[in-house]
Design a protein around this motif. Structure first.
Motif, PDB file in Angstrom:
ATOM      1  N   VAL A  20       0.831  -1.198   0.000  1.00  0.00           N
ATOM      2  CA  VAL A  20       0.000   0.000   0.000  1.00  0.00           C
ATOM      3  C   VAL A  20       0.870   1.255   0.000  1.00  0.00           C
ATOM      4  O   VAL A  20       0.684   2.153  -0.825  1.00  0.00           O
ATOM      5  CB  VAL A  20      -0.969  -0.002   1.211  1.00  0.00           C
ATOM      6  N   THR A  21       1.838   1.328   0.906  1.00  0.00           N
ATOM      7  CA  THR A  21       2.613   2.575   0.990  1.00  0.00           C
ATOM      8  C   THR A  21       3.523   2.767  -0.221  1.00  0.00           C
ATOM      9  O   THR A  21       3.666   3.883  -0.708  1.00  0.00           O
ATOM     10  CB  THR A  21       3.430   2.666   2.293  1.00  0.00           C
ATOM     11  N   SER A  22       4.087   1.696  -0.757  1.00  0.00           N
ATOM     12  CA  SER A  22       4.990   1.870  -1.907  1.00  0.00           C
ATOM     13  C   SER A  22       4.227   2.166  -3.190  1.00  0.00           C
ATOM     14  O   SER A  22       4.697   2.947  -4.025  1.00  0.00           O
ATOM     15  CB  SER A  22       5.906   0.659  -2.085  1.00  0.00           C
ATOM     16  N   ASN A  23       3.033   1.578  -3.353  1.00  0.00           N
ATOM     17  CA  ASN A  23       2.276   1.762  -4.596  1.00  0.00           C
ATOM     18  C   ASN A  23       1.311   2.937  -4.568  1.00  0.00           C
ATOM     19  O   ASN A  23       0.858   3.379  -5.624  1.00  0.00           O
ATOM     20  CB  ASN A  23       1.492   0.491  -4.932  1.00  0.00           C
ATOM     21  N   VAL A  24       0.981   3.424  -3.376  1.00  0.00           N
ATOM     22  CA  VAL A  24       0.027   4.531  -3.281  1.00  0.00           C
ATOM     23  C   VAL A  24       0.702   5.777  -2.717  1.00  0.00           C
ATOM     24  O   VAL A  24       0.947   6.739  -3.445  1.00  0.00           O
ATOM     25  CB  VAL A  24      -1.217   4.137  -2.437  1.00  0.00           C
ATOM     26  N   MET A  25       1.036   5.780  -1.433  1.00  0.00           N
ATOM     27  CA  MET A  25       1.540   7.000  -0.794  1.00  0.00           C
ATOM     28  C   MET A  25       2.853   7.484  -1.403  1.00  0.00           C
ATOM     29  O   MET A  25       3.018   8.673  -1.671  1.00  0.00           O
ATOM     30  CB  MET A  25       1.713   6.788   0.711  1.00  0.00           C
ATOM     31  N   GLU A  26       3.791   6.568  -1.648  1.00  0.00           N
ATOM     32  CA  GLU A  26       5.075   6.994  -2.227  1.00  0.00           C
ATOM     33  C   GLU A  26       4.897   7.511  -3.647  1.00  0.00           C
ATOM     34  O   GLU A  26       5.568   8.461  -4.052  1.00  0.00           O
ATOM     35  CB  GLU A  26       6.094   5.850  -2.169  1.00  0.00           C
ATOM     36  N   GLN A  27       3.984   6.913  -4.417  1.00  0.00           N
ATOM     37  CA  GLN A  27       3.734   7.386  -5.788  1.00  0.00           C
ATOM     38  C   GLN A  27       3.075   8.764  -5.777  1.00  0.00           C
ATOM     39  O   GLN A  27       3.428   9.632  -6.578  1.00  0.00           O
ATOM     40  CB  GLN A  27       2.861   6.383  -6.558  1.00  0.00           C
ATOM     41  N   LEU A  28       2.111   8.958  -4.877  1.00  0.00           N
ATOM     42  CA  LEU A  28       1.474  10.277  -4.768  1.00  0.00           C
ATOM     43  C   LEU A  28       2.514  11.338  -4.426  1.00  0.00           C
ATOM     44  O   LEU A  28       2.495  12.439  -4.972  1.00  0.00           O
ATOM     45  CB  LEU A  28       0.364  10.253  -3.708  1.00  0.00           C
ATOM     46  N   GLY A  29       3.454  10.982  -3.550  1.00  0.00           N
ATOM     47  CA  GLY A  29       4.514  11.923  -3.160  1.00  0.00           C
ATOM     48  C   GLY A  29       5.428  12.302  -4.311  1.00  0.00           C
ATOM     49  O   GLY A  29       5.960  13.408  -4.358  1.00  0.00           O
ATOM     50  N   LYS A  30       5.617  11.377  -5.252  1.00  0.00           N
ATOM     51  CA  LYS A  30       6.472  11.657  -6.418  1.00  0.00           C
ATOM     52  C   LYS A  30       5.782  12.578  -7.409  1.00  0.00           C
ATOM     53  O   LYS A  30       6.432  13.389  -8.070  1.00  0.00           O
ATOM     54  CB  LYS A  30       6.843  10.352  -7.131  1.00  0.00           C
ATOM     55  N   GLU A  31       4.456  12.449  -7.547  1.00  0.00           N
ATOM     56  CA  GLU A  31       3.729  13.171  -8.596  1.00  0.00           C
ATOM     57  C   GLU A  31       3.034  14.430  -8.123  1.00  0.00           C
ATOM     58  O   GLU A  31       2.659  15.277  -8.934  1.00  0.00           O
ATOM     59  CB  GLU A  31       2.702  12.229  -9.236  1.00  0.00           C
ATOM     60  N   TRP A  32       2.841  14.567  -6.795  1.00  0.00           N
ATOM     61  CA  TRP A  32       2.063  15.680  -6.252  1.00  0.00           C
ATOM     62  C   TRP A  32       2.825  16.371  -5.136  1.00  0.00           C
ATOM     63  O   TRP A  32       3.472  15.719  -4.331  1.00  0.00           O
ATOM     64  CB  TRP A  32       0.726  15.186  -5.708  1.00  0.00           C
ATOM     65  N   GLU A  33       2.681  17.678  -5.077  1.00  0.00           N
ATOM     66  CA  GLU A  33       3.243  18.474  -3.983  1.00  0.00           C
ATOM     67  C   GLU A  33       2.175  18.630  -2.913  1.00  0.00           C
ATOM     68  O   GLU A  33       1.046  19.050  -3.212  1.00  0.00           O
ATOM     69  CB  GLU A  33       3.653  19.856  -4.520  1.00  0.00           C
ATOM     70  N   GLY A  34       2.508  18.266  -1.684  1.00  0.00           N
ATOM     71  CA  GLY A  34       1.606  18.499  -0.565  1.00  0.00           C
ATOM     72  C   GLY A  34       0.316  17.703  -0.595  1.00  0.00           C
ATOM     73  O   GLY A  34      -0.714  18.174  -0.114  1.00  0.00           O
ATOM     74  N   TRP A  35       0.356  16.486  -1.156  1.00  0.00           N
ATOM     75  CA  TRP A  35      -0.869  15.663  -1.202  1.00  0.00           C
ATOM     76  C   TRP A  35      -1.364  15.434   0.226  1.00  0.00           C
ATOM     77  O   TRP A  35      -0.651  14.878   1.063  1.00  0.00           O
ATOM     78  CB  TRP A  35      -0.596  14.319  -1.870  1.00  0.00           C
ATOM     79  N   THR A  36      -2.591  15.867   0.497  1.00  0.00           N
ATOM     80  CA  THR A  36      -3.164  15.701   1.832  1.00  0.00           C
ATOM     81  C   THR A  36      -4.610  15.256   1.712  1.00  0.00           C
ATOM     82  O   THR A  36      -5.360  15.797   0.905  1.00  0.00           O
ATOM     83  CB  THR A  36      -3.110  17.029   2.628  1.00  0.00           C
ATOM     84  N   ALA A  37      -4.968  14.272   2.532  1.00  0.00           N
ATOM     85  CA  ALA A  37      -6.363  13.862   2.672  1.00  0.00           C
ATOM     86  C   ALA A  37      -6.876  14.481   3.960  1.00  0.00           C
ATOM     87  O   ALA A  37      -6.373  14.178   5.042  1.00  0.00           O
ATOM     88  CB  ALA A  37      -6.473  12.344   2.719  1.00  0.00           C
ATOM     89  N   HIS A  38      -7.834  15.391   3.840  1.00  0.00           N
ATOM     90  CA  HIS A  38      -8.422  16.079   4.990  1.00  0.00           C
ATOM     91  C   HIS A  38      -9.666  15.312   5.414  1.00  0.00           C
ATOM     92  O   HIS A  38     -10.657  15.299   4.693  1.00  0.00           O
ATOM     93  CB  HIS A  38      -8.793  17.515   4.608  1.00  0.00           C
ATOM     94  N   ASP A  39      -9.614  14.663   6.574  1.00  0.00           N
ATOM     95  CA  ASP A  39     -10.726  13.836   7.056  1.00  0.00           C
ATOM     96  C   ASP A  39     -11.715  14.713   7.820  1.00  0.00           C
ATOM     97  O   ASP A  39     -11.488  15.091   8.941  1.00  0.00           O
ATOM     98  CB  ASP A  39     -10.212  12.673   7.908  1.00  0.00           C
ATOM     99  N   ASP A  40     -12.827  15.030   7.161  1.00  0.00           N
ATOM    100  CA  ASP A  40     -13.781  15.990   7.713  1.00  0.00           C
ATOM    101  C   ASP A  40     -14.855  15.355   8.596  1.00  0.00           C
ATOM    102  O   ASP A  40     -15.117  15.821   9.690  1.00  0.00           O
ATOM    103  CB  ASP A  40     -14.482  16.747   6.569  1.00  0.00           C
ATOM    104  N   THR A  41     -15.508  14.311   8.114  1.00  0.00           N
ATOM    105  CA  THR A  41     -16.664  13.749   8.807  1.00  0.00           C
ATOM    106  C   THR A  41     -16.558  12.228   8.851  1.00  0.00           C
ATOM    107  O   THR A  41     -16.270  11.611   7.825  1.00  0.00           O
ATOM    108  CB  THR A  41     -17.969  14.135   8.069  1.00  0.00           C
TER     109      THR A  41
END
Length: 138
Positions: free
Chosen positions: A59-80
């Protein structure tokens, strides 16, 4: 609830909250600690990372690390949070800027988690994939 209580609670919503906090902090070890060894993590069809990933490392190598390579400041804001037993649905939003295009996103999402024994066993993402893809288009 204190930070210490949140760190040790096995309540489904608390486990999910720890996942968001770890993600926002870029702490992949802490994020993996919220995931079951046999986790199934599904990114929605049409999303750039679409597919189902297994194991915390997968999960972390295929999702979070990839998002970090392609996006600046990728954040999921958990509202509700909507909690029904082991099911936790989080209404949230993603904010980030695509590194290749400089285009920003602020897009609503829903995440469905299933938590058993204090660990996330399943995750499914629902998102407006067109808005994400638009930000990636030159």
């Amino acid at each position: 609830m204190t930070d210490t209580d949140l760190a040790t609670s096995t309540a489904p919503a608390d486990v999910v909250r720890r996942q968001y906090l770890a993600s926002a902090a870029g702490d992949l070890d802490a994020l993996r600690a919220t995931l079951a060894p046999d986790v199934e993590w599904t990114e929605m069809a049409g999303f750039p990372l679409a597919g189902t990933y297994r194991t915390p490392e997968g999960v972390t190598s295929n999702v979070m690390e990839q998002l970090g390579k392609e996006w600046e400041g990728w954040t999921a804001h958990d509202d509700t949070y909507v909690v029904d037993g082991e099911n936790v649905v989080v209404l949230a939003r993603y904010t980030a800027a695509n590194k290749a295009t400089g285009k920003a996103i602020d897009v609503r999402v829903a995440h469905h988690f299933v938590v058993r024994g204090g660990l996330i066993v399943r995750f499914e993402q629902f998102v407006d994939t067109a808005l994400v893809r638009d930000a990636m288009a030159h």
